[in-house]
Design an enzyme around this catalytic site. Structure first.
Site, PDB file in Angstrom:
ATOM      1  CE  LYS A 146      -3.680   1.615   2.520  1.00  0.00           C
ATOM      2  NZ  LYS A 146      -4.781   1.729   3.768  1.00  0.00           N
ATOM      3  CB  SER A 184      -7.831   3.412   2.644  1.00  0.00           C
ATOM      4  OG  SER A 184      -7.473   2.262   3.789  1.00  0.00           O
ATOM      5  CB  SER A 236      -8.045   0.319   5.831  1.00  0.00           C
ATOM      6  OG  SER A 236      -8.966   1.630   5.809  1.00  0.00           O
TER       7      SER A 236
HETATM    8  N1  GLN Z   1     -13.527   3.689   6.287  1.00  0.00           N
HETATM    9  C1  GLN Z   1     -12.713   4.405   7.422  1.00  0.00           C
HETATM   10  C2  GLN Z   1     -12.323   5.493   7.653  1.00  0.00           C
HETATM   11  O1  GLN Z   1     -12.753   5.642   6.861  1.00  0.00           O
HETATM   12  C3  GLN Z   1     -11.306   3.163   7.958  1.00  0.00           C
HETATM   13  C4  GLN Z   1     -10.346   3.019   7.279  1.00  0.00           C
HETATM   14  C5  GLN Z   1      -8.573   3.051   7.501  1.00  0.00           C
HETATM   15  O2  GLN Z   1      -8.929   1.962   8.114  1.00  0.00           O
HETATM   16  N2  GLN Z   1      -7.511   3.494   7.341  1.00  0.00           N
HETATM   17  O3  GLN Z   1     -11.869   6.156   8.673  1.00  0.00           O
END
Ligand code: GLN
Length: 529
Positions: A85, A160, A184
């Site tokens: 990532k 994400s 994420s």
């Molecule tokens: N979807 C969640 C957010 O938008 C978690 C994101 C993540 O785990 N980085 O914050």
């Protein structure tokens, strides 16, 4: 016949060990497939074509040397191509966090995760797409491109770490690393039919990972199967003095535990299913999939216990105060002075129609022609951040501001304590908790893009785990559309949540459920796009 690209890390390792293939052959296969498929899929932001090929050849030489010396085995990841990532620093390579503000940022050093992977002689394929600064659940918030779900390219891969999950599921790498602040790793793994593991907070160093919410962020693997997830985890765990939140845990060799897992381990295992996880908003097909898994576990001798995590409903609200507050502070450093993008716009030259945002990068934007420091900050941040990131910075700044701190941040911190207690009480009664990872299978691109609240709700089952610092993973447990010839065939993910530092029990059980479901043999995405 299964192609090399479709094999797991442990399968590839066996082939390498038995001289049936080389790292160069494996790597070139991935690179070829990336060229064919990723133009459409958009799972990568950057592919290191030349670097990966050269590194694979060097690794083949290294493997030969080891063999000639004492014919000993080499680490699982040696010669194995992985994607990462674009939130992990890797010396000399770009790290953008999918943000325009870091578009030309070159990492000055290796994150600890990357350093450890290098020590294992992995092959670096490239950096994967993500929601900007890891804020999102669909990868649509990337400033550069929208990643598609390999199971249906009209749908999102989750987020994400959506690029990582898509690259694993489309066989464009052997495995990947993502980060999980509120889901994420687990949610995109679930939406793409992969295995995603979020370790106990403090088990994997956060050093060199661009910070979103420091008390919630944790790195972990996205893999093709449970054993691979354990192999990837083994490579990166351990105390790190560079990360103040790193812990001296008693780390086990999780791949050995997975290899020894057998059904007898389920007998007498107490498995809790929180009633709050099976309520309103959960897709029916996912609900029946969970019931099916529950019955199968029962047959193997598990004791299924209905439990309650009564404060689940508050977890999203608490998360969006804590995560945005920490983000507003972490993202202060992108001020146009030290990192990446600097807006050239100031009161004297804001009429440049060819460059209305006045974007320059750090190397070309000089500081001398500016009249006002504040203008540099404002214009750089206005041009550099996307709308979701701005929304969160504003939310977090508001929550922390004088007069509101008690009403928002302090309250959220108290809810976090309640959630920790909910889990503590639950783990007084059960060994593990199971439930859905996501309330729905992969949704359509654009479906939730303009409705932040409904996007936030897609993390309802994953967020509380981060708030409580716990380990959890998602494994593919079934497919939608089975009883509906017109319905889409999309992967369903089962979430397994374990007590603090109980990755061993979690992975062992995951492996047994994986064998029971046999997902990879039964279902594969159709990659003929
Ligand atoms: N979807 C969640 C957010 O938008 C978690 C994101 C993540 O785990 N980085 O914050």
């Amino acid at each position: 016949m299964t192609s090399l690209n479709n094999l797991t890390i442990h399968e590839l390792h066996e082939l390498l060990k038995n001289k049936e293939t080389t790292s160069a052959e494996i790597t070139n296969n991935y690179l070829k497939k990336i060229k064919q498929k990723d133009g459409l899929l958009n799972s990568y932001l950057y592919v290191d074509f030349a670097g990966a090929a050269a590194q694979a050849e060097q690794t083949d030489e290294y493997i030969k040397k080891i063999r000639n010396a004492d014919n000993s085995d080499f680490p699982y990841l040696t010669g194995i191509p992985l994607s990462i990532k674009d939130i992990f620093l890797m010396k000399g390579k770009k790290t953008t966090c999918a943000s325009k503000i870091l578009e030309n940022f070159i990492s000055p050093y290796d994150s600890t995760v990357v350093k450890k992977l290098k020590e294992n002689n992995f092959v670096f394929l490239g950096k994967t797409n993500m929601d900007e600064f890891a804020m999102g659940s669909s990868t649509e918030n990337s400033a550069f491109k929208t990643t598609k779900n390999p199971w249906d390219i009209k749908r999102v891969p989750g987020g994400s770490s959506g690029g990582s999950a898509a690259s694993v599921s489309a066989d464009l790498c052997a495995g990947s690393f993502g980060t999980d602040t509120g889901g994420s790793i687990r949610q995109p793994a679930s939406l793409c039919g992969a295995v995603g593991l979020k370790p106990t907070y403090g088990m994997v160093s956060r050093y060199g990972i661009i910070a979103f919410s420091s008390s919630l962020d944790q790195a972990g693997p996205i893999a093709k199967d449970v054993l691979d997830s354990a192999i990837l985890l083994d490579a990166v765990t351990g105390f790190d003095g560079f990360d103040q939140t790193s812990r001296k845990f008693k780390i086990k060799k999780y791949s050995d535990i997975v290899k020894k897992a057998d059904n007898s381990k389920i007998k007498g295992l107490k498995v809790g299913i929180p009633k709050e996880f099976l309520s309103e908003g959960l897709d029916n097909e996912i609900l029946s999939n969970i019931q099916e898994i529950k019955n199968n576990l029962k047959e193997l001798g598990a004791e299924i216990v209905e439990i309650s995590l009564p404060d689940t409903a508050y977890s999203i609200a608490a998360y969006y105060v804590i995560a945005t507050s920490e983000a507003s502070s972490n993202l202060e450093r992108y001020d146009g002075i030290r990192y990446g993008l600097r807006s050239a716009k100031n009161s004297a030259d804001n009429d440049d129609i060819n460059n209305p945002a006045g974007i320059n990068n750090l190397n070309s934007g000089s500081l001398t022609n500016r009249t006002n420091l504040e203008e540099i900050y404002i214009n750089s941040r206005t041009a550099g951040f996307g709308s979701e990131v701005k929304r969160r910075i504003m939310l977090g700044t508001f929550a922390l501001s004088a007069g509101y701190y008690d009403a928002y941040y302090k309250k959220a911190a108290l809810i976090r304590k309640l959630i920790i207690k909910n889990y503590k009480d639950a783990f007084g009664k059960v060994d593990l908790i199971i439930g859905p990872t996501s309330p729905t299978a992969a949704f359509l691109i654009g479906e939730k893009a303009n409705d932040p609240l409904s996007m936030y709700l897609s993390d309802i089952y994953t967020i509380s785990v981060n708030l409580a610092y716990l380990p959890a993973m998602s494994i593919p447990s079934g497919i939608t559309g089975k009883n509906n010839p017109n319905g889409a065939e999309l992967p369903i993910g089962l979430q397994i949540i374990a007590p603090w530092c109980s990755e061993d029990k979690m992975l062992e059980t995951a492996k047994i459920i994986e064998d029971m479901v046999d997902f990879r043999k039964k279902y594969q995405p159709d990659l003929n796009f």
